[in-house]
Enzyme design. Structure first.
Site, mmCIF file in Angstrom:
data_model
loop_
_atom_site.group_PDB
_atom_site.id
_atom_site.type_symbol
_atom_site.label_atom_id
_atom_site.label_comp_id
_atom_site.label_asym_id
_atom_site.label_seq_id
_atom_site.Cartn_x
_atom_site.Cartn_y
_atom_site.Cartn_z
ATOM 1 C CG PHE A 158 -1.952 1.116 1.176
ATOM 2 C CD1 PHE A 158 -2.903 1.183 0.172
ATOM 3 C CD2 PHE A 158 -1.951 2.092 2.154
ATOM 4 C CE1 PHE A 158 -3.837 2.209 0.130
ATOM 5 C CE2 PHE A 158 -2.879 3.123 2.124
ATOM 6 C CZ PHE A 158 -3.823 3.185 1.115
ATOM 7 C CE1 TYR A 159 6.507 4.981 1.304
ATOM 8 C CE2 TYR A 159 7.593 3.157 0.189
ATOM 9 C CZ TYR A 159 7.602 4.473 0.616
ATOM 10 O OH TYR A 159 8.676 5.271 0.337
#
Length: 352
Positions: A158-159
């Site tokens: 997700f980063y």
């Protein structure tokens, strides 16, 4: 110049601000000094910036604002301090592993916060916004070396997804409002004053103390380790040269790295990937200690390797990384021994 640096108490932000001050620029820094990792380390970085600005008559001025970029009023206040010539946006929720546990922190800082930065740059007609992206955007791509022309549509964390979103958000502002933007994809940055949640600190700290290190993917993966001085050199080269439309950009065959508007992307890496087991070997040599290693499978979200093609940055501005892993690790360990070990020894002595 007057430069706003977000994330100024962070690892890269601190080094960027220090070099800006040393060359005579005025720096306004913003950071929320959160507790994601040791706040004392962040405060020490800020104290050094204050010292440089206060003691060196040739240095620029430094002003610090403790605030969160997810707070739009705080961002507006920061942008109102000076007429900024450049904005270098380095504030973000960092860390790949942490994004598995707390994705909302990435949403607030990396998406909401970045929107506030874009809006403020638009409102204040900033001449050039430079912002941090990451090599993690290449995700599932295994075609190496990574080139900016490669598609980056399959992030593995997700980063990385939030950083790829930043690149797309920046393009929309370049397109709609002619805001010059440059995104910089960093490759595994390391060096003095580095984050304690990163592998280099964990390896050095535990090997020095005789503790066991955890080596994922059995030490078989490789990274394009890039020393902080080379990263900062690339950032300032890109910052000083404002993004322009690419006259050769073809809408029928679009290049993701450029645009018909003032938008561009650059890799900043070393261009010489090193296997993790070899990296640990360099640490052992510099410390003159053998590691006690526990070998484990690859962690979720990890990629097998990274390898930067930096030819676009080299061709554009003469970027040339110069610090080898051997030299970079030795400099890091020198700092570690001075900052952590000597300080701990002094505290122990004072508590007797």
């Amino acid at each position: 110049m007057n430069v706003l640096v977000t994330g100024v108490a962070g690892f890269i932000g601190f080094h960027v601000a220090r070099l800006l001050l040393q060359r005579g620029d005025t720096v306004v820094g913003i950071d929320n000094v959160n507790d994601y990792y040791d706040r004392n380390l962040k405060r020490s970085r800020l104290a050094l910036l204050e010292l440089i600005a206060g003691k060196d008559k040739d240095a620029g001025a430094f002003h610090f604002i403790e605030a969160d970029i997810a707070d739009s009023a705080a961002v507006d206040d920061a942008f109102g301090r000076l007429p900024f010539d450049r904005v270098i946006h380095l504030a973000a929720q960092a860390g790949i592993r942490y994004s598995l546990e707390n994705p909302r922190a990435y949403m607030q800082s990396n998406l909401v916060g970045f929107t506030h930065i874009l809006e403020a740059c638009r409102d204040h007609e900033i001449a050039h916004l430079v912002y941090a992206s990451t090599s993690s955007v290449y995700g599932a791509n295994t075609s190496m070396p990574f080139k900016e022309e490669h598609r980056a549509d399959h992030p593995l964390q997700f980063y990385a997804a939030t950083k790829r979103a930043n690149e797309l958000m920046a393009h929309s502002y370049s397109h709609l409002f002619d805001l010059p933007t440059t995104g910089l994809r960093f490759f595994t940055v390391y060096g003095p004053w580095g984050r304690p949640d990163m592998a280099l600190f964990r390896f050095v700290d535990r090997i020095y103390k005789g503790e066991t290190i955890e080596v994922y993917n059995y030490g078989d993966h490789f990274r394009d380790f890039t020393y902080i001085d080379d990263i900062v050199t690339g950032i300032l080269l890109a910052t000083d040269n404002i993004a322009r439309p690419d006259p050769a950009w073809d809408s029928a065959n679009p290049n993701p790295a450029t645009s018909h508007k003032p938008y561009r992307l650059f890799n900043i890496g070393c261009g010489s990937p090193v296997k993790l087991s070899e990296y640990i070997g360099v640490i052992e040599k510099c410390l003159n200690k053998k590691a006690n290693a526990r070998y484990l499978p690859r962690q979720p979200g990890d990629v097998h390797g990274t390898f930067a093609d930096c030819s676009r940055l080299q061709d554009a501005f003469g970027y040339q990384p110069s610090i080898s892993v051997e030299l970079g690790v030795s400099r890091y360990i020198e700092w570690y021994l001075d900052y952590y070990v000597k300080r701990m020894e002094l505290q122990t002595y004072l508590l007797r």
